[in-house]
Design a protein around this motif. Structure first.
Motif, PDB file in Angstrom:
ATOM      1  N   ASN A   5       0.842  -1.185   0.000  1.00  0.00           N
ATOM      2  CA  ASN A   5       0.000   0.000   0.000  1.00  0.00           C
ATOM      3  C   ASN A   5       0.889   1.252   0.000  1.00  0.00           C
ATOM      4  OD1 ASN A   5      -1.584   2.248   0.833  1.00  0.00           O
ATOM      5  ND2 ASN A   5      -3.124   0.850   1.637  1.00  0.00           N
ATOM      6  N   VAL A   6       0.990   1.883  -1.158  1.00  0.00           N
ATOM      7  CA  VAL A   6       1.893   3.013  -1.337  1.00  0.00           C
ATOM      8  C   VAL A   6       1.518   4.180  -0.430  1.00  0.00           C
ATOM      9  CG1 VAL A   6       2.712   4.727  -3.004  1.00  0.00           C
ATOM     10  CG2 VAL A   6       2.485   2.333  -3.672  1.00  0.00           C
ATOM     11  N   GLU A   7       0.231   4.508  -0.367  1.00  0.00           N
ATOM     12  CA  GLU A   7      -0.194   5.646   0.452  1.00  0.00           C
ATOM     13  C   GLU A   7       0.142   5.425   1.921  1.00  0.00           C
ATOM     14  OE1 GLU A   7      -2.177   4.158  -1.795  1.00  0.00           O
ATOM     15  OE2 GLU A   7      -2.443   5.723  -3.310  1.00  0.00           O
ATOM     16  N   ALA A   8      -0.057   4.185   2.404  1.00  0.00           N
ATOM     17  CA  ALA A   8       0.263   3.877   3.799  1.00  0.00           C
ATOM     18  C   ALA A   8       1.771   3.962   4.042  1.00  0.00           C
ATOM     19  CB  ALA A   8      -0.257   2.487   4.161  1.00  0.00           C
ATOM     20  N   TYR A  39       5.375   1.934  -6.744  1.00  0.00           N
ATOM     21  CA  TYR A  39       4.651   2.790  -7.682  1.00  0.00           C
ATOM     22  C   TYR A  39       5.458   4.073  -7.896  1.00  0.00           C
ATOM     23  CZ  TYR A  39       0.898   5.393  -9.917  1.00  0.00           C
ATOM     24  OH  TYR A  39       0.155   6.120 -10.810  1.00  0.00           O
ATOM     25  N   PRO A  40       6.255   4.126  -8.960  1.00  0.00           N
ATOM     26  CA  PRO A  40       7.164   5.261  -9.161  1.00  0.00           C
ATOM     27  C   PRO A  40       6.495   6.551  -9.636  1.00  0.00           C
ATOM     28  CG  PRO A  40       7.418   3.673 -10.928  1.00  0.00           C
ATOM     29  CD  PRO A  40       6.452   3.073  -9.941  1.00  0.00           C
ATOM     30  N   TYR A  41       5.161   6.605  -9.574  1.00  0.00           N
ATOM     31  CA  TYR A  41       4.438   7.810  -9.997  1.00  0.00           C
ATOM     32  C   TYR A  41       3.629   8.424  -8.862  1.00  0.00           C
ATOM     33  CZ  TYR A  41       5.825   5.848 -14.406  1.00  0.00           C
ATOM     34  OH  TYR A  41       6.583   5.322 -15.424  1.00  0.00           O
ATOM     35  N   CYS A  42       3.961   8.094  -7.633  1.00  0.00           N
ATOM     36  CA  CYS A  42       3.310   8.695  -6.471  1.00  0.00           C
ATOM     37  C   CYS A  42       3.970  10.057  -6.237  1.00  0.00           C
ATOM     38  CB  CYS A  42       3.463   7.802  -5.243  1.00  0.00           C
ATOM     39  SG  CYS A  42       2.812   8.554  -3.736  1.00  0.00           S
ATOM     40  N   ALA A  43       3.244  11.133  -6.536  1.00  0.00           N
ATOM     41  CA  ALA A  43       3.814  12.479  -6.486  1.00  0.00           C
ATOM     42  C   ALA A  43       4.347  12.834  -5.099  1.00  0.00           C
ATOM     43  CB  ALA A  43       2.776  13.500  -6.938  1.00  0.00           C
ATOM     44  N   MET A  44       3.675  12.409  -4.056  1.00  0.00           N
ATOM     45  CA  MET A  44       4.138  12.752  -2.713  1.00  0.00           C
ATOM     46  C   MET A  44       5.474  12.063  -2.412  1.00  0.00           C
ATOM     47  SD  MET A  44       2.222  12.728   0.963  1.00  0.00           S
ATOM     48  CE  MET A  44       0.991  13.854   0.389  1.00  0.00           C
ATOM     49  N   ALA A  45       5.594  10.798  -2.764  1.00  0.00           N
ATOM     50  CA  ALA A  45       6.864  10.089  -2.561  1.00  0.00           C
ATOM     51  C   ALA A  45       7.961  10.736  -3.400  1.00  0.00           C
ATOM     52  CB  ALA A  45       6.715   8.609  -2.918  1.00  0.00           C
ATOM     53  N   VAL A  62      16.934  15.592  -8.053  1.00  0.00           N
ATOM     54  CA  VAL A  62      15.858  16.505  -7.636  1.00  0.00           C
ATOM     55  C   VAL A  62      15.031  16.889  -8.854  1.00  0.00           C
ATOM     56  CG1 VAL A  62      15.317  18.789  -6.697  1.00  0.00           C
ATOM     57  CG2 VAL A  62      17.143  17.423  -5.660  1.00  0.00           C
ATOM     58  N   GLU A  63      15.710  17.285  -9.915  1.00  0.00           N
ATOM     59  CA  GLU A  63      15.020  17.723 -11.122  1.00  0.00           C
ATOM     60  C   GLU A  63      14.212  16.595 -11.762  1.00  0.00           C
ATOM     61  OE1 GLU A  63      18.151  19.595 -13.389  1.00  0.00           O
ATOM     62  OE2 GLU A  63      18.649  20.802 -11.628  1.00  0.00           O
ATOM     63  N   GLN A  64      14.794  15.416 -11.851  1.00  0.00           N
ATOM     64  CA  GLN A  64      14.073  14.286 -12.449  1.00  0.00           C
ATOM     65  C   GLN A  64      12.834  13.915 -11.638  1.00  0.00           C
ATOM     66  OE1 GLN A  64      16.724  10.961 -13.105  1.00  0.00           O
ATOM     67  NE2 GLN A  64      16.776  11.493 -15.269  1.00  0.00           N
ATOM     68  N   LEU A  65      13.000  13.811 -10.335  1.00  0.00           N
ATOM     69  CA  LEU A  65      11.887  13.401  -9.479  1.00  0.00           C
ATOM     70  C   LEU A  65      10.759  14.431  -9.478  1.00  0.00           C
ATOM     71  CD1 LEU A  65      14.015  11.979  -6.554  1.00  0.00           C
ATOM     72  CD2 LEU A  65      12.511  10.636  -8.025  1.00  0.00           C
ATOM     73  N   LEU A  70       5.403  16.531 -11.201  1.00  0.00           N
ATOM     74  CA  LEU A  70       4.572  17.537 -11.868  1.00  0.00           C
ATOM     75  C   LEU A  70       3.756  16.940 -13.010  1.00  0.00           C
ATOM     76  CD1 LEU A  70       7.053  20.522 -11.922  1.00  0.00           C
ATOM     77  CD2 LEU A  70       4.792  20.500 -10.838  1.00  0.00           C
ATOM     78  N   SER A  71       4.312  15.937 -13.655  1.00  0.00           N
ATOM     79  CA  SER A  71       3.606  15.347 -14.798  1.00  0.00           C
ATOM     80  C   SER A  71       2.497  14.388 -14.388  1.00  0.00           C
ATOM     81  CB  SER A  71       4.592  14.641 -15.731  1.00  0.00           C
ATOM     82  OG  SER A  71       5.086  13.456 -15.138  1.00  0.00           O
ATOM     83  N   VAL A  72       2.476  13.973 -13.126  1.00  0.00           N
ATOM     84  CA  VAL A  72       1.483  12.971 -12.713  1.00  0.00           C
ATOM     85  C   VAL A  72       0.428  13.503 -11.748  1.00  0.00           C
ATOM     86  CG1 VAL A  72       3.055  11.038 -13.103  1.00  0.00           C
ATOM     87  CG2 VAL A  72       2.911  12.054 -10.818  1.00  0.00           C
ATOM     88  N   THR A  73       0.472  14.796 -11.414  1.00  0.00           N
ATOM     89  CA  THR A  73      -0.514  15.307 -10.459  1.00  0.00           C
ATOM     90  C   THR A  73      -1.149  16.603 -10.957  1.00  0.00           C
ATOM     91  OG1 THR A  73      -0.928  15.849  -8.135  1.00  0.00           O
ATOM     92  CG2 THR A  73       1.118  16.681  -9.085  1.00  0.00           C
ATOM     93  N   ASN A  74      -2.380  16.802 -10.523  1.00  0.00           N
ATOM     94  CA  ASN A  74      -3.091  18.059 -10.752  1.00  0.00           C
ATOM     95  C   ASN A  74      -3.407  18.755  -9.434  1.00  0.00           C
ATOM     96  OD1 ASN A  74      -3.221  17.906 -13.592  1.00  0.00           O
ATOM     97  ND2 ASN A  74      -4.893  16.439 -13.439  1.00  0.00           N
ATOM     98  N   HIS A  75      -2.956  18.175  -8.337  1.00  0.00           N
ATOM     99  CA  HIS A  75      -3.230  18.690  -6.998  1.00  0.00           C
ATOM    100  C   HIS A  75      -2.352  19.915  -6.734  1.00  0.00           C
ATOM    101  CE1 HIS A  75      -2.896  18.388  -2.473  1.00  0.00           C
ATOM    102  NE2 HIS A  75      -4.190  18.486  -2.675  1.00  0.00           N
ATOM    103  N   GLY A  76      -2.983  21.073  -6.532  1.00  0.00           N
ATOM    104  CA  GLY A  76      -2.275  22.335  -6.372  1.00  0.00           C
ATOM    105  C   GLY A  76      -1.171  22.335  -5.331  1.00  0.00           C
ATOM    106  N   PRO A  77      -1.459  21.936  -4.078  1.00  0.00           N
ATOM    107  CA  PRO A  77      -0.405  21.947  -3.069  1.00  0.00           C
ATOM    108  C   PRO A  77       0.768  21.018  -3.406  1.00  0.00           C
ATOM    109  CG  PRO A  77      -2.543  21.895  -2.011  1.00  0.00           C
ATOM    110  CD  PRO A  77      -2.786  21.703  -3.486  1.00  0.00           C
ATOM    111  N   THR A  78       0.475  19.887  -4.020  1.00  0.00           N
ATOM    112  CA  THR A  78       1.548  18.969  -4.415  1.00  0.00           C
ATOM    113  C   THR A  78       2.387  19.587  -5.528  1.00  0.00           C
ATOM    114  OG1 THR A  78       0.202  17.073  -3.768  1.00  0.00           O
ATOM    115  CG2 THR A  78       2.057  16.630  -5.224  1.00  0.00           C
ATOM    116  N   LYS A  79       1.717  20.211  -6.491  1.00  0.00           N
ATOM    117  CA  LYS A  79       2.449  20.886  -7.567  1.00  0.00           C
ATOM    118  C   LYS A  79       3.286  22.040  -7.006  1.00  0.00           C
ATOM    119  CE  LYS A  79       0.668  21.494 -11.622  1.00  0.00           C
ATOM    120  NZ  LYS A  79      -0.164  21.821 -12.777  1.00  0.00           N
TER     121      LYS A  79
END
Length: 136
Positions: A5-8, A39-45, A62-65, A70-79
Protein backbone atom coordinates in the motif's frame (compact mmCIF):
# COMPACT_ATOMS: atom_id res chain seq x y z
CA UNK A 1 -0.91 -3.09 6.95
CA UNK A 2 -0.68 -4.15 3.34
CA UNK A 3 3.07 -3.97 2.59
CA UNK A 4 2.25 -2.93 -0.99
CA UNK A 5 0.00 0.00 0.00
CA UNK A 6 1.89 3.01 -1.34
CA UNK A 7 -0.19 5.65 0.45
CA UNK A 8 0.26 3.88 3.80
CA UNK A 9 4.02 3.54 3.24
CA UNK A 10 4.31 7.24 2.40
CA UNK A 11 2.28 8.20 5.49
CA UNK A 12 4.40 6.00 7.76
CA UNK A 13 7.57 7.32 6.15
CA UNK A 14 6.49 10.91 6.82
CA UNK A 15 5.85 10.06 10.46
CA UNK A 16 9.35 8.55 10.72
CA UNK A 17 10.97 11.51 8.92
CA UNK A 18 9.34 13.98 11.29
CA UNK A 19 10.96 12.28 14.28
CA UNK A 20 14.10 14.33 13.47
CA UNK A 21 16.24 11.47 14.75
CA UNK A 22 18.82 9.71 12.57
CA UNK A 23 17.22 6.28 13.02
CA UNK A 24 13.75 7.63 12.23
CA UNK A 25 14.98 9.45 9.15
CA UNK A 26 16.71 6.32 7.86
CA UNK A 27 13.57 4.26 8.45
CA UNK A 28 11.45 6.92 6.76
CA UNK A 29 13.69 7.01 3.70
CA UNK A 30 13.62 3.22 3.41
CA UNK A 31 9.81 3.31 3.45
CA UNK A 32 9.71 6.18 0.96
CA UNK A 33 12.06 4.31 -1.39
CA UNK A 34 9.92 1.19 -1.04
CA UNK A 35 6.82 3.20 -1.96
CA UNK A 36 8.68 4.54 -5.01
CA UNK A 37 9.71 1.01 -6.03
CA UNK A 38 6.11 -0.19 -5.84
CA UNK A 39 4.65 2.79 -7.68
CA UNK A 40 7.16 5.26 -9.16
CA UNK A 41 4.44 7.81 -10.00
CA UNK A 42 3.31 8.70 -6.47
CA UNK A 43 3.81 12.48 -6.49
CA UNK A 44 4.14 12.75 -2.71
CA UNK A 45 6.86 10.09 -2.56
CA UNK A 46 8.62 11.74 -5.50
CA UNK A 47 8.60 15.11 -3.71
CA UNK A 48 9.91 13.69 -0.44
CA UNK A 49 12.67 11.82 -2.25
CA UNK A 50 13.54 15.00 -4.17
CA UNK A 51 13.72 16.86 -0.86
CA UNK A 52 16.15 14.26 0.46
CA UNK A 53 18.35 14.47 -2.64
CA UNK A 54 18.34 18.27 -2.45
CA UNK A 55 20.02 18.06 0.94
CA UNK A 56 22.58 15.58 -0.40
CA UNK A 57 23.40 17.93 -3.30
CA UNK A 58 22.13 15.58 -6.02
CA UNK A 59 20.36 18.21 -8.09
CA UNK A 60 20.00 16.02 -11.17
CA UNK A 61 17.83 13.62 -9.14
CA UNK A 62 15.86 16.51 -7.64
CA UNK A 63 15.02 17.72 -11.12
CA UNK A 64 14.07 14.29 -12.45
CA UNK A 65 11.89 13.40 -9.48
CA UNK A 66 10.06 16.72 -9.32
CA UNK A 67 9.48 16.89 -13.06
CA UNK A 68 7.93 13.43 -12.85
CA UNK A 69 5.78 14.52 -9.89
CA UNK A 70 4.57 17.54 -11.87
CA UNK A 71 3.61 15.35 -14.80
CA UNK A 72 1.48 12.97 -12.71
CA UNK A 73 -0.51 15.31 -10.46
CA UNK A 74 -3.09 18.06 -10.75
CA UNK A 75 -3.23 18.69 -7.00
CA UNK A 76 -2.28 22.33 -6.37
CA UNK A 77 -0.41 21.95 -3.07
CA UNK A 78 1.55 18.97 -4.42
CA UNK A 79 2.45 20.89 -7.57
CA UNK A 80 3.49 23.84 -5.42
CA UNK A 81 5.92 21.63 -3.50
CA UNK A 82 7.28 20.23 -6.76
CA UNK A 83 7.87 23.68 -8.21
CA UNK A 84 9.46 24.78 -4.94
CA UNK A 85 11.83 21.78 -5.03
CA UNK A 86 12.86 22.70 -8.57
CA UNK A 87 13.28 26.37 -7.68
CA UNK A 88 15.53 25.82 -4.71
CA UNK A 89 17.55 23.25 -6.64
CA UNK A 90 18.27 25.77 -9.40
CA UNK A 91 18.78 28.50 -6.82
CA UNK A 92 21.45 26.64 -4.88
CA UNK A 93 23.46 24.75 -7.48
CA UNK A 94 27.20 24.90 -6.95
CA UNK A 95 29.33 25.42 -10.03
CA UNK A 96 32.77 23.92 -10.40
CA UNK A 97 34.74 22.03 -7.79
CA UNK A 98 34.89 24.77 -5.17
CA UNK A 99 31.93 24.47 -2.83
CA UNK A 100 32.12 28.19 -2.10
CA UNK A 101 31.32 29.14 -5.69
CA UNK A 102 27.53 29.44 -5.74
CA UNK A 103 26.25 30.22 -9.20
CA UNK A 104 22.63 29.26 -9.05
CA UNK A 105 20.45 29.67 -12.10
CA UNK A 106 18.46 32.53 -10.64
CA UNK A 107 16.31 33.05 -13.72
CA UNK A 108 15.03 29.46 -13.68
CA UNK A 109 14.72 29.55 -9.89
CA UNK A 110 12.58 32.68 -10.11
CA UNK A 111 10.28 31.10 -12.70
CA UNK A 112 9.77 28.04 -10.51
CA UNK A 113 9.28 30.05 -7.31
CA UNK A 114 6.56 32.01 -9.13
CA UNK A 115 4.97 28.79 -10.42
CA UNK A 116 4.95 27.45 -6.86
CA UNK A 117 3.25 30.59 -5.58
CA UNK A 118 0.60 30.40 -8.29
CA UNK A 119 -0.43 26.92 -7.11
CA UNK A 120 -1.00 28.07 -3.51
CA UNK A 121 -4.55 28.97 -2.55
CA UNK A 122 -3.75 29.74 1.10
CA UNK A 123 -0.37 31.51 1.27
CA UNK A 124 -0.02 31.10 5.03
CA UNK A 125 0.07 27.30 4.60
CA UNK A 126 3.25 27.25 2.48
CA UNK A 127 5.45 30.33 2.77
CA UNK A 128 8.78 28.94 1.51
CA UNK A 129 8.35 29.90 -2.17
CA UNK A 130 7.59 33.49 -1.12
CA UNK A 131 10.83 33.55 0.84
CA UNK A 132 12.68 32.12 -2.16
CA UNK A 133 11.29 34.87 -4.37
CA UNK A 134 12.59 37.48 -1.95
CA UNK A 135 16.08 36.02 -2.21
CA UNK A 136 16.20 36.17 -6.00
Amino acid sequence: LDPENVEALVALAIMDLRSNEAVGIRKGMVKMQRAFEIYPYCAMALNYLANHFFFTGQHFLVEQLTETALSVTNHGPTKSHSYYNLARSYHSKVEGECCLSYRGDYDKAGVYYMASVKEISKPHEFVFPYYGQLLI
